[in-house]
Scaffold this motif. Structure first.
Motif, short mmCIF file in Angstrom:
data_model
loop_
_atom_site.label_atom_id
_atom_site.label_comp_id
_atom_site.label_asym_id
_atom_site.label_seq_id
_atom_site.Cartn_x
_atom_site.Cartn_y
_atom_site.Cartn_z
N SER A 75 0.85 -1.19 0.00
CA SER A 75 0.00 0.00 0.00
C SER A 75 0.89 1.23 0.00
O SER A 75 2.07 1.16 0.32
CB SER A 75 -0.88 0.00 1.25
OG SER A 75 -1.69 1.15 1.32
N CYS A 76 0.31 2.37 -0.39
CA CYS A 76 1.03 3.64 -0.26
C CYS A 76 0.04 4.79 -0.14
O CYS A 76 -1.13 4.65 -0.51
CB CYS A 76 2.01 3.86 -1.40
SG CYS A 76 1.30 4.01 -3.04
N ILE A 77 0.56 5.89 0.39
CA ILE A 77 -0.24 7.10 0.55
C ILE A 77 0.59 8.25 -0.01
O ILE A 77 1.78 8.38 0.28
CB ILE A 77 -0.63 7.31 2.02
CG1 ILE A 77 -1.54 8.52 2.18
CG2 ILE A 77 0.59 7.41 2.94
CD1 ILE A 77 -2.22 8.59 3.55
N SER A 78 -0.04 9.08 -0.83
CA SER A 78 0.69 10.14 -1.50
C SER A 78 0.94 11.30 -0.56
O SER A 78 0.27 11.47 0.47
CB SER A 78 -0.08 10.62 -2.73
OG SER A 78 -1.28 11.26 -2.33
N SER A 79 1.92 12.13 -0.90
CA SER A 79 2.26 13.28 -0.07
C SER A 79 1.38 14.48 -0.36
O SER A 79 1.08 15.27 0.53
CB SER A 79 3.73 13.66 -0.29
OG SER A 79 3.95 14.02 -1.64
N ASN A 80 0.94 14.65 -1.63
CA ASN A 80 0.26 15.89 -2.01
C ASN A 80 -1.20 15.92 -1.58
O ASN A 80 -1.70 16.96 -1.16
CB ASN A 80 0.37 16.11 -3.51
CG ASN A 80 -0.20 14.97 -4.30
OD1 ASN A 80 0.17 13.82 -4.11
ND2 ASN A 80 -1.09 15.26 -5.24
N ASP A 81 -1.90 14.78 -1.66
CA ASP A 81 -3.33 14.82 -1.34
C ASP A 81 -3.79 13.61 -0.52
O ASP A 81 -5.00 13.39 -0.38
CB ASP A 81 -4.16 14.92 -2.63
CG ASP A 81 -3.97 13.72 -3.54
OD1 ASP A 81 -4.59 13.71 -4.62
OD2 ASP A 81 -3.22 12.79 -3.18
N ASP A 82 -2.85 12.84 0.00
CA ASP A 82 -3.16 11.66 0.82
C ASP A 82 -4.01 10.64 0.08
O ASP A 82 -4.78 9.89 0.71
CB ASP A 82 -3.84 12.06 2.13
CG ASP A 82 -2.84 12.61 3.15
OD1 ASP A 82 -3.29 13.13 4.19
OD2 ASP A 82 -1.62 12.53 2.89
N SER A 83 -3.89 10.58 -1.23
CA SER A 83 -4.53 9.49 -1.96
C SER A 83 -3.91 8.17 -1.51
O SER A 83 -2.71 8.11 -1.23
CB SER A 83 -4.33 9.66 -3.46
OG SER A 83 -5.00 10.80 -3.93
N THR A 84 -4.75 7.14 -1.46
CA THR A 84 -4.27 5.85 -0.99
C THR A 84 -4.42 4.78 -2.08
O THR A 84 -5.35 4.86 -2.90
CB THR A 84 -5.03 5.40 0.27
OG1 THR A 84 -6.43 5.35 -0.02
CG2 THR A 84 -4.79 6.37 1.42
N TYR A 85 -3.54 3.80 -2.06
CA TYR A 85 -3.50 2.76 -3.07
C TYR A 85 -3.18 1.43 -2.38
O TYR A 85 -2.44 1.40 -1.40
CB TYR A 85 -2.41 3.08 -4.11
CG TYR A 85 -2.58 4.43 -4.74
CD1 TYR A 85 -2.03 5.57 -4.15
CD2 TYR A 85 -3.32 4.60 -5.91
CE1 TYR A 85 -2.19 6.83 -4.71
CE2 TYR A 85 -3.48 5.85 -6.47
CZ TYR A 85 -2.92 6.96 -5.86
OH TYR A 85 -3.10 8.20 -6.41
N TYR A 86 -3.74 0.36 -2.94
CA TYR A 86 -3.59 -0.94 -2.31
C TYR A 86 -3.33 -2.02 -3.35
O TYR A 86 -3.89 -1.99 -4.45
CB TYR A 86 -4.84 -1.31 -1.51
CG TYR A 86 -5.17 -0.31 -0.43
CD1 TYR A 86 -6.04 0.74 -0.66
CD2 TYR A 86 -4.58 -0.43 0.83
CE1 TYR A 86 -6.32 1.66 0.33
CE2 TYR A 86 -4.86 0.48 1.83
CZ TYR A 86 -5.73 1.53 1.57
OH TYR A 86 -6.00 2.44 2.56
N ALA A 87 -2.53 -3.00 -2.95
CA ALA A 87 -2.39 -4.19 -3.77
C ALA A 87 -3.71 -4.95 -3.76
O ALA A 87 -4.46 -4.90 -2.76
CB ALA A 87 -1.27 -5.07 -3.23
N ASP A 88 -4.01 -5.65 -4.83
CA ASP A 88 -5.28 -6.39 -4.91
C ASP A 88 -5.41 -7.39 -3.77
O ASP A 88 -6.51 -7.65 -3.29
CB ASP A 88 -5.37 -7.13 -6.25
CG ASP A 88 -5.62 -6.18 -7.41
OD1 ASP A 88 -5.40 -6.60 -8.56
OD2 ASP A 88 -6.02 -5.02 -7.17
N SER A 89 -4.29 -7.93 -3.33
CA SER A 89 -4.32 -8.98 -2.30
C SER A 89 -4.78 -8.45 -0.93
O SER A 89 -5.17 -9.24 -0.07
CB SER A 89 -2.94 -9.62 -2.16
OG SER A 89 -1.96 -8.64 -1.84
#
Length: 125
Positions: free
Chosen positions: A49-63
């Motif tokens: 997973s990760c979270i961006s610095s500019n707008d705190d968008s979040t992303y996740y692996a499908d698993s």
């Protein structure tokens, strides 16, 4: 001294929950994208997973999508990974990493500048 320290790893039963913490010293986390990665024995490192610095968008692996949640607390200079409905296949050493990218966050490890030492998560009955 720039440092990332993970904590919160433990032995937990399948279906249980854990919250991992990633605390920073020597720099301010809210200017960085933060990623969580994991590595199980005999396997390659995997982006979680990760979270961006500019707008705190979040992303996740499908698993882990729908089970894990990444968040940050700028006042505490920390990032968290809430892990629910844990499965045996989630067993791994979990690492947090910081990247000075201005927008978004990378889903692979090479761009990340700083890494923690890891915390062990074991999911077993």
């Amino acid at each position: 001294q720039v440092q990332l320290v993970e904590s919160g790893g433990a032995l937990v039963q399948p279906g249980g929950s854990l919250k991992l913490s990633c605390a920073a010293s020597g720099f301010t986390l809210d200017y960085y994208a933060i990623g969580w990665f994991r590595q199980a024995p005999g396997k390659e490192r995997e982006w979680v997973s990760c979270i961006s610095s500019n707008d705190d968008s979040t992303y996740y692996a499908d698993s882990v999508k729908g089970r894990f949640t990444i968040s940050r607390d700028n006042a505490k200079n920390a990032v968290y990974l809430q892990m629910n409905t844990l499965k045996p296949e989630d067993t791994a050493v979990y690492y947090c990493a910081a990247d000075s990218v201005l927008y978004g966050c990378y889903h692979y490890g090479e761009p990340y500048n700083y890494w923690g030492q890891g915390t062990q998560v074991t999911v077993s009955s």
